[in-house]
Design a protein around this motif. Structure first.
Motif, mmCIF file in Angstrom:
data_model
loop_
_atom_site.group_PDB
_atom_site.id
_atom_site.type_symbol
_atom_site.label_atom_id
_atom_site.label_comp_id
_atom_site.label_asym_id
_atom_site.label_seq_id
_atom_site.Cartn_x
_atom_site.Cartn_y
_atom_site.Cartn_z
ATOM 1 N N HIS A 29 52.351 48.863 59.630
ATOM 2 C CA HIS A 29 51.214 47.961 59.837
ATOM 3 C C HIS A 29 51.626 46.509 60.074
ATOM 4 C CE1 HIS A 29 48.428 51.151 58.840
ATOM 5 N NE2 HIS A 29 49.131 51.411 57.759
ATOM 6 N N ALA A 30 52.909 46.251 60.102
ATOM 7 C CA ALA A 30 53.392 44.886 60.337
ATOM 8 C C ALA A 30 53.612 44.658 61.830
ATOM 9 C CB ALA A 30 54.695 44.651 59.580
ATOM 10 N N TYR A 31 53.175 43.519 62.295
ATOM 11 C CA TYR A 31 53.364 43.155 63.707
ATOM 12 C C TYR A 31 53.349 41.632 63.814
ATOM 13 C CZ TYR A 31 48.298 42.497 63.570
ATOM 14 O OH TYR A 31 47.027 42.075 63.226
ATOM 15 N N TRP A 32 53.749 41.113 64.950
ATOM 16 C CA TRP A 32 53.804 39.666 65.129
ATOM 17 C C TRP A 32 52.381 39.134 65.233
ATOM 18 C CZ3 TRP A 32 58.040 38.554 69.379
ATOM 19 C CH2 TRP A 32 59.257 39.131 68.973
ATOM 20 N N TYR A 33 51.843 38.692 64.120
ATOM 21 C CA TYR A 33 50.473 38.208 64.106
ATOM 22 C C TYR A 33 50.450 36.701 64.317
ATOM 23 C CZ TYR A 33 45.953 36.672 62.341
ATOM 24 O OH TYR A 33 44.730 36.061 62.218
ATOM 25 N N GLN A 34 49.750 36.263 65.322
ATOM 26 C CA GLN A 34 49.552 34.841 65.541
ATOM 27 C C GLN A 34 48.206 34.638 66.220
ATOM 28 O OE1 GLN A 34 51.291 32.149 64.491
ATOM 29 N NE2 GLN A 34 49.511 31.067 65.238
ATOM 30 N N PRO A 35 47.247 33.986 65.561
ATOM 31 C CA PRO A 35 45.930 33.788 66.183
ATOM 32 C C PRO A 35 46.058 33.052 67.507
ATOM 33 C CG PRO A 35 45.897 33.179 63.872
ATOM 34 C CD PRO A 35 47.330 33.401 64.225
ATOM 35 N N TYR A 172 54.789 45.133 75.004
ATOM 36 C CA TYR A 172 54.809 44.127 73.940
ATOM 37 C C TYR A 172 54.147 44.672 72.674
ATOM 38 C CZ TYR A 172 53.822 39.875 71.317
ATOM 39 O OH TYR A 172 53.744 38.945 70.313
ATOM 40 N N SER A 173 52.972 45.281 72.831
ATOM 41 C CA SER A 173 52.225 45.777 71.672
ATOM 42 C C SER A 173 52.935 46.935 70.980
ATOM 43 C CB SER A 173 50.825 46.223 72.107
ATOM 44 O OG SER A 173 50.091 45.140 72.632
ATOM 45 N N LEU A 174 53.491 47.854 71.768
ATOM 46 C CA LEU A 174 54.100 49.046 71.184
ATOM 47 C C LEU A 174 55.465 48.777 70.562
ATOM 48 C CD1 LEU A 174 53.315 51.838 73.816
ATOM 49 C CD2 LEU A 174 52.143 51.393 71.657
ATOM 50 N N PHE A 175 56.249 47.918 71.183
ATOM 51 C CA PHE A 175 57.655 47.791 70.800
ATOM 52 C C PHE A 175 58.052 46.393 70.315
ATOM 53 C CE2 PHE A 175 57.348 50.684 74.589
ATOM 54 C CZ PHE A 175 57.309 51.854 73.867
ATOM 55 N N VAL A 176 57.766 45.389 71.138
ATOM 56 C CA VAL A 176 58.269 44.045 70.839
ATOM 57 C C VAL A 176 57.662 43.495 69.551
ATOM 58 C CG1 VAL A 176 58.528 41.696 71.699
ATOM 59 C CG2 VAL A 176 58.599 43.617 73.302
ATOM 60 N N ALA A 177 56.351 43.571 69.429
ATOM 61 C CA ALA A 177 55.663 42.972 68.282
ATOM 62 C C ALA A 177 55.923 43.716 66.975
ATOM 63 C CB ALA A 177 54.162 42.908 68.540
ATOM 64 N N LYS A 178 56.655 44.822 67.053
ATOM 65 C CA LYS A 178 56.998 45.580 65.845
ATOM 66 C C LYS A 178 58.421 45.277 65.357
ATOM 67 C CE LYS A 178 53.312 48.284 65.258
ATOM 68 N NZ LYS A 178 52.579 48.396 63.973
ATOM 69 N N ALA A 179 59.154 44.450 66.082
ATOM 70 C CA ALA A 179 60.520 44.130 65.679
ATOM 71 C C ALA A 179 60.509 43.368 64.364
ATOM 72 C CB ALA A 179 61.212 43.312 66.755
#
Length: 215
Positions: A29-35, A172-179
């Protein structure tokens, strides 16, 4: 009859590694969150930071928000109304380390924010601040994201340098933002290249299954 037959058409079969990927995606459930707040350009940031200076150390930020937005409207920078815009822009300049709201709820322009306002090389300062931005950081409230410890901008630059084309929003959503760490770079690169090698129908099926677990 045709509709019934179409509904019974089997979905594409995913290789075992992609079945495992969907399972891991669902449980992570962790991802690069930035409003989303503002395109980070010198002009955009400067036009919103300069008017904020007049509210520094004056009244509690909660009391300044409407006046700050009214000032932006008067300057022709924005036509939006209400305190939501003020909070969004405070998040942007805070993320860049140019200003923050202190524990007494007062606006403070940081030393680097002052340098940005006064410098000839504003682009250089903005680029330096962007490179230094770290995720996770204290401005992100959710504890779920604390498993991520990297600098997103250098990570993205190195990833793009290793690819023959840009990154799609899906990739980006599937792979990058999960790094989670900088050493995840090779894994993310392999995932993107492997994803691109799938048949179009299989890629769509990966997306469909992952979409069912969107946060």
């Amino acid at each position: 009859v045709a509709g019934v037959m179409a509904s019974k058409i089997a979905r594409p079969v995913l290789p075992a590694k992609w079945k495992r990927f969907v399972g891991m995606y669902a449980n992570d459930h962790a991802y690069w969150y930035q409003p989303k707040g503002l395109a980070v350009t010198v002009e955009a940031v400067l036009n919103r930071l300069e008017p904020l200076v007049q509210f520094e150390g004056t009244r509690p930020w909660r009391e300044c928000q409407n006046d700050y937005v009214a000032r932006l409207n008067k300057l022709g920078i924005s036509e939006a109304e209400g305190p939501a815009l003020a909070r969004m822009l405070k998040q942007v300049v805070g993320t860049l380390g140019l200003a923050w709201v202190d524990p007494d709820d007062l606006v403070e322009i940081t030393p680097v924010g002052r340098r940005f306002l006064d410098a000839d090389d504003k682009a250089g300062i903005l680029a330096s601040q962007s490179r230094r931005y770290q995720f996770w950081n204290p401005s992100i409230g959710s504890s779920v994201h604390r498993t991520i410890q990297l600098h997103p901008v250098p990570f993205l630059v190195r990833l793009l340098q290793s690819l023959h084309q840009g990154i799609s929003t899906t990739e980006y959503s599937l792979f990058v933002a999960k790094a989670k760490r900088i050493n995840d770079l090779d894994r993310v690169l392999e995932q993107i290249e492997s994803f691109r090698a799938l048949e179009p129908e299989q890629r769509a099926e990966v997306v469909r299954q992952c979409d069912a677990y969107q946060i």
